[in-house]
Enzyme design. Structure first.
Site, PDB file in Angstrom:
ATOM      1  N   ASP A   1      25.999 -34.776  48.392  1.00 23.26           N
ATOM      2  CA  ASP A   1      26.543 -35.717  49.500  1.00 23.26           C
ATOM      3  C   ASP A   1      27.618 -34.867  50.262  1.00 23.26           C
ATOM      4  OD1 ASP A   1      26.737 -37.503  51.633  1.00 23.26           O
ATOM      5  OD2 ASP A   1      25.889 -39.226  50.622  1.00 23.26           O
TER       6      ASP A   1
ATOM      7  N   ASP B   1      22.084 -40.719  59.013  1.00 16.98           N
ATOM      8  CA  ASP B   1      21.508 -41.745  58.574  1.00 16.98           C
ATOM      9  C   ASP B   1      21.402 -43.283  59.403  1.00 16.98           C
ATOM     10  OD1 ASP B   1      23.108 -41.380  56.427  1.00 16.98           O
ATOM     11  OD2 ASP B   1      24.964 -41.664  56.903  1.00 16.98           O
TER      12      ASP B   1
HETATM   13  C1  DGJ Z   1      25.854 -40.835  53.051  1.00 17.07           C
HETATM   14  C2  DGJ Z   1      24.307 -40.896  53.380  1.00 17.07           C
HETATM   15  O1  DGJ Z   1      24.351 -40.338  54.229  1.00 17.07           O
HETATM   16  C3  DGJ Z   1      23.821 -42.128  52.590  1.00 17.07           C
HETATM   17  O2  DGJ Z   1      21.782 -41.976  52.490  1.00 17.07           O
HETATM   18  C4  DGJ Z   1      24.245 -42.861  51.338  1.00 17.07           C
HETATM   19  O3  DGJ Z   1      24.123 -41.924  49.877  1.00 17.07           O
HETATM   20  C5  DGJ Z   1      25.899 -42.783  51.058  1.00 17.07           C
HETATM   21  N1  DGJ Z   1      25.941 -41.456  51.554  1.00 17.07           N
HETATM   22  C6  DGJ Z   1      25.850 -42.708  49.761  1.00 17.07           C
HETATM   23  O4  DGJ Z   1      27.515 -43.069  49.617  1.00 17.07           O
END
Ligand code: DGJ
Length: 669
Positions: free
Chosen positions: A414, A484
């Site tokens: 991430d 997201d």
């Molecule tokens: C942002 C990501 O896009 C989500 O899918 C998730 O992994 C969160 N971070 C976790 O903090």
């Protein structure tokens, strides 16, 4: 007269030469010299670059690099302009190398990678994208009649607002199946600037590193290699260009681009930070029953002093939280394995929460200004990867995790913030502006080392914001997380736009409850990407659970192979009417899958698939029907020739918003 080398932002006219003659789509003829502006060791700003000898051609296994060398008339500075053409793709990569043989450091004010001019009496159209978190990839298209700058100064992979790719269409707006279109993208994981502006008789595109706040000081005896600018050409519209780009990315960028991807179940949307071992193992049971291949444990599994129970603490402390996972990660791998599941895990190695043991021990490890309070985003700071021990630490986060838990076969990497205070306690005072470039190179190095040391581990490139993916980072990954926002209504448009550049195998598409859409619609949308899910299967009513198991089986058996390895045809744009439609066809045209998504109410007019074998006969079969339903598709079960299907189309069953139809076409003779 030597070839005029632009060392200022105002360029002499440069020309896009006539294209090389060839039977297949020829590579774009990227002519013109990029801007290179240098402050020399003696303080002079005057650069007078002159060609040295003829261009030199070097053969590589996949193409040819032609290098033109220039030397400054007064200073010991050499500039090489390199251009690679590929044997298998109508593509050009262009970049610049600057060699400093002066008596001291030089300052690179600006080093572009490529600056072609597109000539067209009827004008040139630019298509690019804007976006923000959960609202990525909104297309903007217009004739280039004034200067446009597409740029980011955010420093990390989170470019927030500007994805790093764009399209230029010669002579008119972009069409799907007609016209000359160029895709451009810098193969770079940091700041970029594309300055696109009208020039005499055409449009010039200055592309390269963003010079704002990053004049690079290059020591004597060193060479600066600017990132490669990739140009891909389509002669028959954006559709053909996209398919060429998909092939290129599958073959040359993605790791294991020809390997089938597992269908994964992620716990993030289902549990957030609120889980423990028991809950996770319970989720495994549901995953196995419904046919998933892999369970991905997201954020929240680590940190003891300041447990990672929300996003405010713990980032940087990569030891397992024994309260949540008393038996560690390897226990989870074993439990997953017992159920025939692979196991994956989340990391964000290049970041830290100030509320962490790591920050308490090493407050000087973060990027920031010495004399100012730390500016936090999502309660976190960016680690200063220019510092060697930090680089090693960040590499070891994933390396140690994978080495001590060989059962982990998948990593979600991430990146949840950008750089706002570009200061380093490691870089010298007169090297502060090197931060952006050195940071990007250090991060790429960590990713490359991880991929090389753990070749069998699959990796997802994840980031926040509108940018999310670049071709440099993607080389170390199998796929990326496009947004997201997993509301399938929004995803139809996003996936449509990503498809202009990225192959569906690389675009993670998860079924979630975002938008509270019918489960069938959510699955049908996710199944045109690299399928996964982020739901608590235990909370699904029995009929939806059965549907999920069938949908996963259908994806694994017949839809997934076409989506992941077939050729994609975008048939009806979600921007042009109440629905979107596309089909994927196998290379030998023996099977195809057609997706129709109704975004608003409309009539079920026939959808015409493309690129079938006109002489072949296909059996038409609707798939992904909800539990207990039979198909009402008029063509269901019929055998129809490719020619008829492509001419008359198939009237789908969907007509109301958030209905959808998925149809398999399998050749019978
Ligand atoms: C942002 C990501 O896009 C989500 O899918 C998730 O992994 C969160 N971070 C976790 O903090």
């Amino acid at each position: 007269m030597h070839r005029a080398f632009p060392n200022a932002a105002i360029l002499p006219a440069v020309f896009l030469a006539a294209c090389h003659a060839s039977a297949v789509t020829p590579a774009p003829a990227i002519e013109g010299l990029p801007v290179v502006r240098v402050r020399h060791a003696d303080g002079s700003d005057a650069t007078d670059l002159r060609p040295v000898g003829a261009p030199v051609s070097t053969s590589e296994k996949d193409g040819t690099v032609v290098t033109e060398t220039f030397k400054d008339a007064k200073h010991a500075l050499t500039v090489r302009v390199c251009k690679k053409t590929f044997t298998a793709y109508p593509a050009v990569e262009q970049w610049v190398e600057v060699v400093n043989n002066e008596s001291g450091p030089v300052v690179l004010d600006r080093v572009e990678s490529s600056a072609p001019t597109l000539r067209s009496p009827n004008g040139v159209w630019l298509k690019h994208f804007t976006g923000s978190w959960a609202n990525e990839l909104n297309p903007v298209e217009a004739k280039v009649e004034k200067a446009v700058s597409l740029a980011t100064k955010r420093g990390t992979r989170v470019s927030e607002d500007t994805p790093p790719f764009f399209f230029l269409s010669v002579g008119g707006p972009i069409q799907e199946n007609k016209g000359e279109v160029l895709a451009g993208t810098l193969v770079w994981n940091g700041n970029f600037a594309y300055d696109i502006a009208p020039t005499e008789g055409g449009v010039v595109a200055h592309c390269g590193l963003n010079p704002a706040g990053s004049r690079y000081t290059l020591d004597a005896g060193k060479t600066f290699v600017a990132p490669r600018m990739l140009w891909m050409r389509g002669q028959n519209g954006a559709g053909e260009l996209a398919r060429t780009m998909h092939k290129y990315i599958r073959e040359k960028v993605l790791r294991d681009g020809t390997k089938t991807r597992p269908v994964l179940l992620n716990n993030w949307e289902a549990t957030g930070f609120n889980f423990d071992e028991k809950k996770l193992v319970g989720l495994f049971d549901g995953a196995k029953e419904t046919g998933f291949d892999l369970f991905l444990l997201d954020d929240g599994w680590f940190a003891t002093k300041y447990p990672r129970n929300n996003d405010k603490a713990g980032l940087g402390d990569w030891e397992v939280n024994p309260k949540k996972l008393p038996h560690g990660v390897s226990f989870l791998c074993d439990e997953a394995k017992k159920r025939g599941l692979q196991f994956g895990i989340w990391v964000e190695p290049e970041m830290v929460n100030p509320k962490s043991a790591l920050y308490e021990k090493h407050p000087d490890w973060v990027i920031g200004y010495k004399d100012k309070p730390l500016d936090l985003k999502r309660s976190q700071a960016v680690l200063d990867l220019t510092r060697p021990e930090v680089r090693e630490f960040a590499f070891k986060v994933t390396d140690d995790l994978l080495t001590s838990n060989p059962g982990v076969s998948y990593v979600k990497w991430d990146c949840n913030r950008h750089i706002t205070q570009p200061g380093s306690t490691w870089l010298a005072v007169d090297r502060q502006e090197n931060l952006f470039v050195d940071y990007a190179n250090a991060l790429d190095d960590i990713m490359a080392r991880t991929a090389a040391k753990h070749p069998s581990v699959e990796m997802m490139l994840c980031a926040g914001g509108g940018g999310r993916v670049d071709l440099r980072s993607l080389r170390h990954f199998h796929e990326f997380w496009p947004s997201d926002n997993t509301d399938p209504v929004r995803r139809v448009k996003m996936q449509w736009e990503y498809a202009a550049m990225y192959p569906a195998i690389s675009v993670c598409a998860h079924v979630t409850h975002w938008g509270k859409r019918p489960l069938k619609f959510a699955f049908d949308v996710a199944m045109s990407g690299r399928l996964g899910a982020d739901i608590d299967l235990g909370k699904l009513p029995p009929d939806e659970r059965k549907f999920t198991a069938r949908a996963v089986a259908t994806y694994k058996k017949e839809v997934g192979p076409l989506v992941q390895f077939g050729e994609q045809y975008r048939l009806e744009s979600p921007y042009a009417g109440p629905r979107a439609a596309m089909n994927f066809v196998s290379a030998d045209k023996s099977s195809a899958v057609l997706f129709v998504y109704q975004l608003k109410d409309g009539e079920p007019a026939p959808v015409r698939p493309q690129s079938l074998d006109p002489k072949a006969t296909y059996r038409v079969r609707e798939v992904n029907l909800e539990e207990g339903k039979t198909s009402s598709l008029a063509a269901d079960g019929k055998e129809i020739t490719g020619e008829t299907l492509m001419r008359d189309g198939i009237a789908p069953t969907c007509r109301k918003a958030v209905e959808s139809t998925v149809v398999m076409l399998v050749k019978v003779k």
